[in-house]
Design a protein around this motif. Structure first.
Motif, PDB file in Angstrom:
ATOM      1  N   TYR A 172      -2.989  -5.521   2.060  1.00  0.00           N
ATOM      2  CA  TYR A 172      -4.266  -5.058   2.088  1.00  0.00           C
ATOM      3  C   TYR A 172      -5.533  -6.180   1.727  1.00  0.00           C
ATOM      4  CZ  TYR A 172      -2.466  -0.367   1.918  1.00  0.00           C
ATOM      5  OH  TYR A 172      -1.908   0.783   2.226  1.00  0.00           O
ATOM      6  N   GLU A 173      -4.853  -7.245   0.961  1.00  0.00           N
ATOM      7  CA  GLU A 173      -5.882  -8.266   0.676  1.00  0.00           C
ATOM      8  C   GLU A 173      -6.025  -9.122   2.112  1.00  0.00           C
ATOM      9  OE1 GLU A 173      -5.231  -8.978  -3.818  1.00  0.00           O
ATOM     10  OE2 GLU A 173      -3.780  -9.935  -2.330  1.00  0.00           O
ATOM     11  N   ARG A 174      -4.996  -9.249   2.765  1.00  0.00           N
ATOM     12  CA  ARG A 174      -4.848  -9.956   4.127  1.00  0.00           C
ATOM     13  C   ARG A 174      -5.747  -9.241   5.208  1.00  0.00           C
ATOM     14  NH1 ARG A 174      -5.657 -13.962   6.997  1.00  0.00           N
ATOM     15  NH2 ARG A 174      -4.288 -14.284   9.003  1.00  0.00           N
ATOM     16  N   LEU A 175      -5.704  -7.912   5.254  1.00  0.00           N
ATOM     17  CA  LEU A 175      -6.324  -7.305   6.070  1.00  0.00           C
ATOM     18  C   LEU A 175      -7.755  -7.463   5.961  1.00  0.00           C
ATOM     19  CD1 LEU A 175      -4.020  -4.360   6.686  1.00  0.00           C
ATOM     20  CD2 LEU A 175      -4.129  -6.290   8.344  1.00  0.00           C
ATOM     21  N   HIS A 176      -8.167  -7.237   4.626  1.00  0.00           N
ATOM     22  CA  HIS A 176      -9.484  -7.499   4.056  1.00  0.00           C
ATOM     23  C   HIS A 176     -10.320  -8.756   4.597  1.00  0.00           C
ATOM     24  CE1 HIS A 176     -12.917  -6.658   2.021  1.00  0.00           C
ATOM     25  NE2 HIS A 176     -12.776  -7.361   0.884  1.00  0.00           N
ATOM     26  N   SER A 225     -11.750   0.716  10.157  1.00  0.00           N
ATOM     27  CA  SER A 225     -11.069   1.359   9.161  1.00  0.00           C
ATOM     28  C   SER A 225      -9.487   1.470   9.735  1.00  0.00           C
ATOM     29  CB  SER A 225     -11.500   2.831   9.068  1.00  0.00           C
ATOM     30  OG  SER A 225     -12.898   2.893   8.869  1.00  0.00           O
ATOM     31  N   MET A 226      -8.467   1.700   9.086  1.00  0.00           N
ATOM     32  CA  MET A 226      -7.365   1.887   9.309  1.00  0.00           C
ATOM     33  C   MET A 226      -6.522   3.028   8.583  1.00  0.00           C
ATOM     34  SD  MET A 226      -5.693  -1.987   9.261  1.00  0.00           S
ATOM     35  CE  MET A 226      -4.353  -1.586  10.447  1.00  0.00           C
ATOM     36  N   GLU A 227      -5.922   3.920   9.535  1.00  0.00           N
ATOM     37  CA  GLU A 227      -4.867   4.876   8.953  1.00  0.00           C
ATOM     38  C   GLU A 227      -3.561   4.376   9.405  1.00  0.00           C
ATOM     39  OE1 GLU A 227      -4.141   9.667   9.275  1.00  0.00           O
ATOM     40  OE2 GLU A 227      -6.143   8.783   9.827  1.00  0.00           O
ATOM     41  N   VAL A 228      -2.700   3.613   8.646  1.00  0.00           N
ATOM     42  CA  VAL A 228      -1.312   3.349   8.893  1.00  0.00           C
ATOM     43  C   VAL A 228      -0.740   3.667   7.934  1.00  0.00           C
ATOM     44  CG1 VAL A 228      -2.360   1.636  10.705  1.00  0.00           C
ATOM     45  CG2 VAL A 228      -1.809   0.911   8.191  1.00  0.00           C
ATOM     46  N   GLN A 229       0.641   2.924   7.943  1.00  0.00           N
ATOM     47  CA  GLN A 229       1.689   3.264   6.804  1.00  0.00           C
ATOM     48  C   GLN A 229       1.230   2.506   5.653  1.00  0.00           C
ATOM     49  OE1 GLN A 229       2.332   1.193   9.320  1.00  0.00           O
ATOM     50  NE2 GLN A 229       3.951  -0.287   9.036  1.00  0.00           N
ATOM     51  N   PRO A 230       1.737   3.008   4.459  1.00  0.00           N
ATOM     52  CA  PRO A 230       1.057   2.306   3.363  1.00  0.00           C
ATOM     53  C   PRO A 230       1.885   0.848   3.188  1.00  0.00           C
ATOM     54  CG  PRO A 230       2.047   4.482   2.528  1.00  0.00           C
ATOM     55  CD  PRO A 230       2.248   4.167   4.111  1.00  0.00           C
ATOM     56  N   LEU A 231       0.963   0.040   2.698  1.00  0.00           N
ATOM     57  CA  LEU A 231       1.524  -1.485   2.518  1.00  0.00           C
ATOM     58  C   LEU A 231       1.251  -1.891   0.909  1.00  0.00           C
ATOM     59  CD1 LEU A 231      -0.915  -2.537   5.557  1.00  0.00           C
ATOM     60  CD2 LEU A 231       1.665  -1.995   5.563  1.00  0.00           C
ATOM     61  N   GLU A 232       1.784  -3.060   1.138  1.00  0.00           N
ATOM     62  CA  GLU A 232       1.516  -3.689  -0.339  1.00  0.00           C
ATOM     63  C   GLU A 232       0.221  -4.408  -0.525  1.00  0.00           C
ATOM     64  OE1 GLU A 232       3.771  -4.041  -2.653  1.00  0.00           O
ATOM     65  OE2 GLU A 232       5.108  -2.880  -1.640  1.00  0.00           O
ATOM     66  N   LYS A 233      -0.098  -4.363  -1.821  1.00  0.00           N
ATOM     67  CA  LYS A 233      -1.551  -5.036  -2.433  1.00  0.00           C
ATOM     68  C   LYS A 233      -1.626  -6.167  -1.627  1.00  0.00           C
ATOM     69  CE  LYS A 233      -4.056  -7.239  -6.165  1.00  0.00           C
ATOM     70  NZ  LYS A 233      -3.845  -7.881  -7.401  1.00  0.00           N
ATOM     71  N   THR A 287       6.215   2.530  11.408  1.00  0.00           N
ATOM     72  CA  THR A 287       7.447   1.806  11.632  1.00  0.00           C
ATOM     73  C   THR A 287       7.188   0.285  11.257  1.00  0.00           C
ATOM     74  OG1 THR A 287       8.808   1.003  13.585  1.00  0.00           O
ATOM     75  CG2 THR A 287       6.464   1.567  14.073  1.00  0.00           C
ATOM     76  N   ASN A 288       8.289  -0.408  11.027  1.00  0.00           N
ATOM     77  CA  ASN A 288       8.312  -1.844  10.723  1.00  0.00           C
ATOM     78  C   ASN A 288       7.882  -2.691  12.186  1.00  0.00           C
ATOM     79  OD1 ASN A 288       8.904  -1.520   8.202  1.00  0.00           O
ATOM     80  ND2 ASN A 288      11.213  -1.589   8.547  1.00  0.00           N
ATOM     81  N   LYS A 289       8.124  -2.174  13.143  1.00  0.00           N
ATOM     82  CA  LYS A 289       7.853  -2.730  14.612  1.00  0.00           C
ATOM     83  C   LYS A 289       6.391  -2.944  14.438  1.00  0.00           C
ATOM     84  CE  LYS A 289      12.121  -1.599  16.839  1.00  0.00           C
ATOM     85  NZ  LYS A 289      12.755  -0.769  18.054  1.00  0.00           N
ATOM     86  N   VAL A 290       5.595  -2.073  14.048  1.00  0.00           N
ATOM     87  CA  VAL A 290       4.147  -2.092  14.304  1.00  0.00           C
ATOM     88  C   VAL A 290       3.625  -2.148  12.755  1.00  0.00           C
ATOM     89  CG1 VAL A 290       2.071  -0.916  14.983  1.00  0.00           C
ATOM     90  CG2 VAL A 290       4.074  -0.601  16.314  1.00  0.00           C
ATOM     91  N   SER A 291       3.708  -3.384  12.067  1.00  0.00           N
ATOM     92  CA  SER A 291       3.346  -3.608  10.885  1.00  0.00           C
ATOM     93  C   SER A 291       2.328  -4.885  10.702  1.00  0.00           C
ATOM     94  CB  SER A 291       4.723  -3.579  10.062  1.00  0.00           C
ATOM     95  OG  SER A 291       5.373  -4.623  10.484  1.00  0.00           O
ATOM     96  N   MET A 292       2.604  -5.511   9.723  1.00  0.00           N
ATOM     97  CA  MET A 292       1.804  -6.708   9.423  1.00  0.00           C
ATOM     98  C   MET A 292       1.445  -7.723  10.281  1.00  0.00           C
ATOM     99  SD  MET A 292      -0.455  -6.189   6.858  1.00  0.00           S
ATOM    100  CE  MET A 292      -1.021  -7.908   6.828  1.00  0.00           C
ATOM    101  N   PRO A 293       2.700  -8.083  11.019  1.00  0.00           N
ATOM    102  CA  PRO A 293       2.495  -9.251  11.978  1.00  0.00           C
ATOM    103  C   PRO A 293       1.746  -8.652  13.399  1.00  0.00           C
ATOM    104  CG  PRO A 293       4.902  -9.185  11.238  1.00  0.00           C
ATOM    105  CD  PRO A 293       4.200  -8.134  10.667  1.00  0.00           C
ATOM    106  N   ASP A 312      -4.088   3.216  -5.031  1.00  0.00           N
ATOM    107  CA  ASP A 312      -4.249   2.255  -6.062  1.00  0.00           C
ATOM    108  C   ASP A 312      -4.103   0.718  -5.612  1.00  0.00           C
ATOM    109  OD1 ASP A 312      -4.419   3.273  -9.068  1.00  0.00           O
ATOM    110  OD2 ASP A 312      -3.018   4.712  -7.892  1.00  0.00           O
ATOM    111  N   ARG A 313      -3.223   0.523  -4.734  1.00  0.00           N
ATOM    112  CA  ARG A 313      -3.086  -0.897  -4.196  1.00  0.00           C
ATOM    113  C   ARG A 313      -4.365  -1.084  -3.376  1.00  0.00           C
ATOM    114  NH1 ARG A 313       1.782   1.342  -3.266  1.00  0.00           N
ATOM    115  NH2 ARG A 313       1.644   1.698  -1.130  1.00  0.00           N
ATOM    116  N   ILE A 314      -4.818  -0.532  -2.703  1.00  0.00           N
ATOM    117  CA  ILE A 314      -5.822  -0.477  -1.873  1.00  0.00           C
ATOM    118  C   ILE A 314      -7.116  -0.823  -2.725  1.00  0.00           C
ATOM    119  CG2 ILE A 314      -7.707   0.488  -0.085  1.00  0.00           C
ATOM    120  CD1 ILE A 314      -5.382   2.295   0.614  1.00  0.00           C
TER     121      ILE A 314
END
Length: 389
Positions: free
Chosen positions: A182-186, A171-179, A148-154, A225-227
């Motif tokens: 993923y870079e920010r989470l890294h 580790s994470m198992e959440v909705q697919p994100l943009e590259k 859900t967008n309510k539980v996303s990057m912010p 691929d984005r990951i």
């Protein structure tokens, strides 16, 4: 007009050149199905004699023709695992941050139309869950949410700095994100991302993902691929065994793994073997995979790739997990709670994603692993190994 055609509102992403969505367009489902149906005893013997297997060899080892060779496959997989990973099994705990979801998926207890109580953990609740998990000895944690967008990057940017300092591996198992996400989470300490495609057959996928962003087949398919492009250390793959012909889906996933290994060779890779489990509003499997067939599939994956990390969840029974310890697994979950707040508070089944089969304590799981001649590893690597110099 069918329910699926009424509910499916997400526009499908096009295939992207050089990513797996383009590769899959060239893989015909019926051809992959015939590739395992037509295998003979000689194909199996040939595959067992090889040290480096291709996807066609993998198809032979998961075929019906390989069933009489199960003991030989298991014995060889045990030797390979011992040689590559030693006598160790890593234990991890999943931390469910939220069961709020904007998807309509036929097999999941979090599906948005299911009448369950929704909960997203706040900072105080996350801290309590982390403390409860650490008290059990874990140093590897898997963060899980609904999509859900309510539980996303912010939300993730608030929570990861609270969680990562307490664990060596995150580790994470959440909705697919943009590259870029993923870079920010890294940067925030994320070590691994698991994105299960559920099934590689587009028609079946759309029949079970009726509404929400998850119904976008190609966008999910290209998430690994984005990951990889974001240089995440580990990428996890999986299909939900039971949605489609498990052999054909596994062959498609073998193609996916080889594609990723060629392009993102700096990353490590893992696979998991979830079978459909009972849940609120759940379905019956279309393609049942027996315990014996699951053992065959697990052994085939180890023979296919000696470096592949393999994970076994508490979806499986205590008896199955006990006998599977030596076969090829590197990682197991233990004392899992599949509802938000399940570790620090009394479990509330109405919040669960699916039913747990192995409910033994982490102490009992560790004792079982030791009894099998294995050692428990509580972390995958030291944080110093991922520091930027």
């Amino acid at each position: 007009m069918s329910k699926a055609s009424v509910l499916r509102v997400v526009e499908q992403s096009p295939a992207i050149a050089g990513q797996f969505s383009q590769v899959l367009e060239g893989l015909d489902w019926q051809t992959m199905t015939r590739s395992h149906q037509m295998k003979t005893e000689q194909d199996v013997i040939r595959a067992l004699a090889k040290d480096k297997l291709d996807v066609d060899d993998f198809a032979a080892l998961i075929s019906s023709a390989a069933a009489p060779y199960l003991l030989e496959m298991v014995s060889k997989s045990e030797r390979i695992t011992q040689r590559r990973f030693g006598n160790t099994i890593s234990l991890f705990a999943p931390l469910y941050l939220s069961n709020t979801c904007a998807n309509e998926c036929t097999y999941c207890g979090f599906s948005m139309s299911n009448a369950i109580r929704r909960l997203t953990l706040n900072e105080h609740q996350v801290d309590a869950e982390v403390a409860a998990i650490k008290a059990k000895g874990f140093d590897h944690i898997l963060l899980v949410t609904g999509e859900t967008n309510k539980v996303s990057m912010p939300y993730f940017e608030r929570m990861l700095p609270r969680i990562k300092p307490r664990f060596s591996q995150l580790s994470m198992e959440v909705q697919p994100l943009e590259k870029v996400d993923y870079e920010r989470l890294h940067q925030l300490g994320l070590d691994a991302v698991l994105v299960y495609q559920e099934t590689y057959r587009r028609k079946t996928y759309l029949e079970h993902h009726l509404r929400g962003n998850k119904s976008n087949f190609n966008y999910r398919l290209d998430a690994p691929d984005r990951i990889g492009q974001a240089q995440i250390h580990k990428i996890g793959l999986g299909v939900l065994l039971g949605l489609e012909d498990w052999r054909t889906d596994s062959i498609a996933m073998a193609h996916h793994l080889r594609h990723l290994q060629k392009r993102y060779w700096r990353s490590r890779f893992s696979v998991a073997f979830p079978r459909i489990r009972p849940c609120e509003g759940g379905i019956e499997p279309k393609s049942v995979i027996s315990d014996r067939q699951l053992v065959q599939l697990i052994a085939a994956w180890r023979l296919f790739d000696a470096d592949l990390e393999m994970s076994l969840s508490t979806r499986e029974s205590p008896s199955f997990r006990q006998h599977a310890v030596k076969m090829g697994f590197t990682t197991m979950s233990a004392e899992s709670k599949t509802q938000p707040g399940g570790y620090a508070e009394e479990a509330q089944p109405a919040l669960e994603q699916f039913e747990i089969s192995d409910e033994r304590s982490v102490v009992d799981i560790a004792a079982m692993i030791h009894a099998q001649g294995k050692e428990v590893v509580w972390k995958d690597w030291d944080p110093a190994l991922t520091s930027r110099f």
